[in-house]
Design a protein around this motif. Structure first.
Motif, short mmCIF file in Angstrom:
data_model
loop_
_atom_site.label_atom_id
_atom_site.label_comp_id
_atom_site.label_asym_id
_atom_site.label_seq_id
_atom_site.Cartn_x
_atom_site.Cartn_y
_atom_site.Cartn_z
N LEU A 15 -3.19 7.57 4.01
CA LEU A 15 -0.98 7.43 3.76
C LEU A 15 -0.99 7.48 1.97
CD1 LEU A 15 1.96 6.90 4.64
CD2 LEU A 15 0.95 4.62 5.77
N SER A 16 -1.50 6.36 1.63
CA SER A 16 -1.37 5.95 0.48
C SER A 16 -1.98 6.71 -0.21
CB SER A 16 -2.33 5.07 0.30
OG SER A 16 -2.04 3.56 1.22
N ILE A 17 -2.47 7.94 -0.46
CA ILE A 17 -2.68 8.73 -1.42
C ILE A 17 -1.81 10.18 -1.09
CG2 ILE A 17 -4.19 10.97 -1.58
CD1 ILE A 17 -6.78 9.79 -1.06
N SER A 18 -1.26 10.64 0.38
CA SER A 18 0.17 11.29 -0.04
C SER A 18 1.65 10.81 -0.76
CB SER A 18 0.09 11.04 1.65
OG SER A 18 -0.66 11.68 2.35
N LEU A 19 0.91 8.98 -0.71
CA LEU A 19 2.84 8.36 -1.11
C LEU A 19 2.37 8.41 -2.62
CD1 LEU A 19 3.17 5.71 1.24
CD2 LEU A 19 4.58 7.89 0.51
N LEU A 20 1.13 8.33 -3.07
CA LEU A 20 1.38 7.68 -4.71
C LEU A 20 0.97 9.69 -5.12
CD1 LEU A 20 -1.56 5.61 -4.57
CD2 LEU A 20 0.51 5.25 -4.85
N THR A 21 0.85 10.53 -4.64
CA THR A 21 1.11 11.57 -5.19
C THR A 21 1.83 12.44 -5.29
OG1 THR A 21 0.68 12.85 -3.00
CG2 THR A 21 -1.84 12.58 -4.44
N THR A 22 3.44 11.21 -5.01
CA THR A 22 4.56 12.17 -4.72
C THR A 22 4.77 11.56 -5.85
OG1 THR A 22 5.40 12.46 -3.21
CG2 THR A 22 6.77 12.31 -3.63
N GLY A 23 4.63 9.91 -6.37
CA GLY A 23 5.01 9.48 -7.51
C GLY A 23 4.63 7.47 -7.35
N GLU A 24 4.45 7.46 -9.04
CA GLU A 24 4.15 6.05 -8.72
C GLU A 24 4.82 4.43 -8.23
OE1 GLU A 24 2.72 5.25 -12.42
OE2 GLU A 24 1.45 6.28 -12.86
N GLU A 25 6.35 5.12 -8.33
CA GLU A 25 7.25 4.25 -7.24
C GLU A 25 7.00 3.46 -5.86
OE1 GLU A 25 8.88 8.90 -7.19
OE2 GLU A 25 7.63 7.27 -8.80
N PHE A 26 5.60 4.62 -5.44
CA PHE A 26 5.53 4.12 -3.78
C PHE A 26 4.51 3.47 -4.25
CE2 PHE A 26 7.87 8.23 -3.07
CZ PHE A 26 8.90 7.59 -2.95
N LEU A 27 3.56 3.30 -4.72
CA LEU A 27 2.56 1.99 -5.07
C LEU A 27 2.92 0.88 -4.05
CD1 LEU A 27 -0.16 1.48 -6.26
CD2 LEU A 27 1.08 0.33 -8.13
N GLY A 28 4.20 0.65 -4.45
CA GLY A 28 4.23 -0.44 -2.99
C GLY A 28 4.15 -0.54 -2.17
N VAL A 29 4.71 0.02 -1.68
CA VAL A 29 5.00 0.40 -0.09
C VAL A 29 3.26 0.93 0.33
CG1 VAL A 29 5.59 2.46 1.67
CG2 VAL A 29 7.27 1.73 -0.39
N ALA A 30 3.37 1.38 -0.46
CA ALA A 30 1.23 2.15 -0.20
C ALA A 30 0.58 0.73 -0.06
CB ALA A 30 0.52 2.89 -1.27
N GLY A 31 0.87 -0.28 -1.00
CA GLY A 31 0.32 -1.33 -0.73
C GLY A 31 0.39 -2.29 0.50
N VAL A 32 2.03 -2.16 0.83
CA VAL A 32 2.01 -2.99 1.96
C VAL A 32 1.69 -2.74 3.59
CG1 VAL A 32 4.58 -3.63 3.13
CG2 VAL A 32 4.12 -4.21 1.01
N ALA A 33 2.00 -0.99 3.34
CA ALA A 33 1.19 -0.52 4.89
C ALA A 33 0.23 -0.83 4.93
CB ALA A 33 1.53 1.24 4.55
N ALA A 34 -0.69 -0.76 3.39
CA ALA A 34 -3.07 -1.02 3.91
C ALA A 34 -2.34 -2.47 4.02
CB ALA A 34 -3.17 -0.53 2.59
N ALA A 35 -2.01 -3.11 3.80
CA ALA A 35 -1.69 -4.80 3.75
C ALA A 35 -1.86 -4.85 5.33
CB ALA A 35 -1.54 -5.76 3.40
N ALA A 36 -0.56 -4.79 5.78
CA ALA A 36 0.27 -4.13 7.53
C ALA A 36 -1.24 -4.23 8.49
CB ALA A 36 1.35 -4.40 7.65
N HIS A 37 -1.63 -3.08 8.10
CA HIS A 37 -2.74 -2.36 9.02
C HIS A 37 -3.97 -3.06 9.56
CE1 HIS A 37 0.76 0.83 8.89
NE2 HIS A 37 -0.13 0.80 10.37
N PHE A 38 -4.36 -4.12 8.71
CA PHE A 38 -5.89 -4.64 8.62
C PHE A 38 -5.57 -5.40 10.41
CE2 PHE A 38 -8.29 -8.07 8.43
CZ PHE A 38 -9.06 -7.84 7.68
N PRO A 39 -4.94 -5.58 10.89
CA PRO A 39 -5.13 -6.75 12.09
C PRO A 39 -5.29 -5.70 13.23
CG PRO A 39 -3.23 -7.37 10.67
CD PRO A 39 -3.35 -6.60 10.28
N VAL A 40 -4.41 -3.98 12.69
CA VAL A 40 -4.23 -2.95 13.94
C VAL A 40 -6.21 -2.55 13.77
CG1 VAL A 40 -3.52 -1.18 13.92
CG2 VAL A 40 -2.15 -2.30 13.63
N MET A 41 -7.11 -2.52 12.75
CA MET A 41 -7.88 -1.84 12.62
C MET A 41 -8.71 -2.79 13.43
SD MET A 41 -8.83 -2.13 8.40
CE MET A 41 -10.50 -1.88 8.85
#
Length: 206
Positions: free
Chosen positions: A152-178
């Motif tokens: 998911l992070s790669i998909s967002l970042l390949t579109t633009g660096e402006e999605f770096l923050g979103v990718a970071g939030v998504a990664a952190a938020a899904h740690f409990p899901v793991m």
């Protein structure tokens, strides 16, 4: 994990569709070589429904949302057909509930489907090496979410660096899901191994 329309670039969207179509065809063919796919329909339907319901219920969190995925569990139980199950589930969600974009179905399927296949392979190898189904189920369930977050992070970042923050939030938020999915997958696989081992696409150690 459901990327909406208008977020990704045309190149990423096209690449996602190409990858998804190719993998879906190969996955179906791969499973068809081993078993009669018609006999897999009941199990396929149940697991697709489980994925559909689990990933449909989401909690908004800033620019993204958090929800269960169960792609590790679906991968362990369905094997190669897991990718097709992800494609069917995401397509129904997009058209029936506008959950995730229509143009991004290919990318969204890739992001959850590839981890499902990887975790099936990991589960199978672990069982072959003598590890218990509980341990491998837990590892597979957790790793599927981890791999999905990376894609998911790669998909967002390949579109633009402006999605770096979103990718970071998504990664952190899904740690409990793991953690949750690791526990759930371990429990379900352990139960199936005891009462209905034939539902698992691998030969368990007895």
């Amino acid at each position: 994990m459901h990327i909406s329309d208008g977020v990704l670039s045309t190149t990423v969207i096209t690449g996602g569709w190409v990858i998804t179509i190719v993998i879906a065809i190969l996955s179906f063919w791969w499973r068809y070589r081993e078993v009669d796919v018609v006999e897999e329909i009941p199990k396929f339907s149940v697991m697709t429904a489980a994925f559909f319901v689990a990933s449909l219920i989401h909690i908004p969190l800033g620019p993204t949302s958090v929800h269960l995925i169960f792609n590790g569990l679906v991968g362990v139980i369905l094997g190669p057909l897991a990718y097709v199950a992800m494609l069917v589930g995401l397509t129904l969600q997009a058209f029936l509930f506008q959950h995730g974009g229509v143009t991004t179905i290919g990318v969204n399927t890739m992001n959850v489907g590839i981890p499902a296949l990887l975790c099936f392979y990991i589960f199978k190898k672990g069982i072959n090496y003598g590890f218990s189904e509980k341990i491998m189920g837990g590892i597979s369930g957790a790793l599927a979410v981890f791999f999905t977050t990376i894609l998911l992070s790669i998909s967002l970042l390949t579109t633009g660096e402006e999605f770096l923050g979103v990718a970071g939030v998504a990664a952190a938020a899904h740690f409990p899901v793991m953690i949750i999915e690791g526990i759930v997958t371990a429990s379900v696989v352990t139960y199936l191994a005891k009462v209905k081992p034939e539902l698992l696409p691998v030969k368990l150690n007895k």
